[in-house]
Scaffold this motif. Sequence first.
Motif, PDB file in Angstrom:
ATOM      1  N   ILE A 282       4.160 -17.711 -11.210  1.00  0.00           N
ATOM      2  CA  ILE A 282       5.029 -18.629 -10.760  1.00  0.00           C
ATOM      3  C   ILE A 282       5.128 -18.701  -9.333  1.00  0.00           C
ATOM      4  CG2 ILE A 282       7.155 -20.010 -11.235  1.00  0.00           C
ATOM      5  CD1 ILE A 282       7.434 -18.482 -13.776  1.00  0.00           C
ATOM      6  N   VAL A 283       4.816 -20.239  -8.609  1.00  0.00           N
ATOM      7  CA  VAL A 283       5.038 -20.364  -7.380  1.00  0.00           C
ATOM      8  C   VAL A 283       6.738 -20.662  -7.119  1.00  0.00           C
ATOM      9  CG1 VAL A 283       4.370 -21.501  -5.000  1.00  0.00           C
ATOM     10  CG2 VAL A 283       2.493 -20.810  -6.818  1.00  0.00           C
ATOM     11  N   LEU A 284       7.134 -19.639  -6.368  1.00  0.00           N
ATOM     12  CA  LEU A 284       8.555 -19.840  -5.948  1.00  0.00           C
ATOM     13  C   LEU A 284       8.930 -20.426  -4.598  1.00  0.00           C
ATOM     14  CD1 LEU A 284      10.156 -16.311  -6.866  1.00  0.00           C
ATOM     15  CD2 LEU A 284       9.844 -18.197  -8.106  1.00  0.00           C
ATOM     16  N   GLY A 285       7.843 -20.680  -3.910  1.00  0.00           N
ATOM     17  CA  GLY A 285       8.311 -21.377  -2.637  1.00  0.00           C
ATOM     18  C   GLY A 285       6.594 -21.399  -1.768  1.00  0.00           C
ATOM     19  N   LYS A 286       6.773 -22.333  -0.711  1.00  0.00           N
ATOM     20  CA  LYS A 286       5.639 -22.443   0.075  1.00  0.00           C
ATOM     21  C   LYS A 286       5.721 -22.884   1.580  1.00  0.00           C
ATOM     22  CE  LYS A 286       1.033 -25.253   0.077  1.00  0.00           C
ATOM     23  NZ  LYS A 286       0.185 -26.170  -0.714  1.00  0.00           N
ATOM     24  N   GLN A 287       5.626 -22.015   2.404  1.00  0.00           N
ATOM     25  CA  GLN A 287       5.808 -21.847   3.741  1.00  0.00           C
ATOM     26  C   GLN A 287       4.716 -22.157   4.507  1.00  0.00           C
ATOM     27  OE1 GLN A 287       8.998 -21.337   4.811  1.00  0.00           O
ATOM     28  NE2 GLN A 287       8.498 -21.867   6.949  1.00  0.00           N
ATOM     29  N   LEU A 288       4.854 -23.404   5.455  1.00  0.00           N
ATOM     30  CA  LEU A 288       3.921 -23.601   6.624  1.00  0.00           C
ATOM     31  C   LEU A 288       3.850 -22.591   7.547  1.00  0.00           C
ATOM     32  CD1 LEU A 288       1.911 -25.832   7.762  1.00  0.00           C
ATOM     33  CD2 LEU A 288       3.948 -26.866   8.852  1.00  0.00           C
ATOM     34  N   ASN A 289       2.645 -22.004   7.934  1.00  0.00           N
ATOM     35  CA  ASN A 289       2.384 -21.181   8.819  1.00  0.00           C
ATOM     36  C   ASN A 289       2.006 -21.517  10.488  1.00  0.00           C
ATOM     37  OD1 ASN A 289       2.341 -18.955   6.902  1.00  0.00           O
ATOM     38  ND2 ASN A 289       0.303 -19.208   6.582  1.00  0.00           N
TER      39      ASN A 289
END
Length: 271
Positions: free
Chosen positions: A48-55
């Motif tokens: 399950i993806v909990l978050g997605k952060q732009l690098n």
Amino acid sequence: MRNLIHLWDINGVKINLSKYGLIGRRLIVPSPSYTTTEESVEGRPGSIVLGKQLNPRPLTAIFIVEASDYADVLLLRDELFNLFRDKFYVGEVDQPGKRWLVECEAQWELDRININTSSIEVPLTARKGLSESVETSLTPFEWDANMWQWGMGIPYDDYSYEHTTNKFKIYNAGTEIVDPRYMELKITIKGSATEYVELINLTTGETYRYNGVLQAGDTLVIDKLRSTKNSLSVFRDTNKKLITLAPGPNDFEIIGASVERISFDFRFYYV
């Protein structure tokens, strides 16, 4: 040879590239990358993806360096060492409305073409991973002034960033949420209030409240994380909440005050 790169110093002042013998040939902008936070659940396939952060985004600025002789090449090299030591803005001539805040952290060197000409590839890092509009929302949308461009989401509708009513819309033309914790956002309110002022973004559900009186001639300013009235801090008299701007139109309402004028000054941000 046509220059294809713009540079600005950290204060937004355009840098004269000819002073350094520079001709911009290409700005390489890769696609965004992300870091995801995942969690596995026993008995369930995958994760399950909990978050997605732009690098941060690695850019490369390619220049030709033209000098009068080899001694001049060495002088220009040393000036370029100093030019690229601090943060600055970079953009493409053919995209005049956007720029990137970058810094050079890795080494680069002159690649000699002939006795008068060299090339350099300067590795750059855009920490936010985003580009931003060169101008702000309070700059008139005049296409012939070479400040705006196609592809920036500039509205054709009659959106304004200054209002004199208690209900209005603010249009965020960028692809990203404008968050004053790390982006420019200055809201200026002039009006009168007997007890309090509430600024509500009905689109995001956020409410900023100032628990104080506004008299004729008073100015309440919300500048990023700071709140001032007539240039004096009133942060302790607020609910210590922030207003963000979602991409697209944001519906606002002010209660508790009679608005004389309210303005939103911010940049648009793009992935």
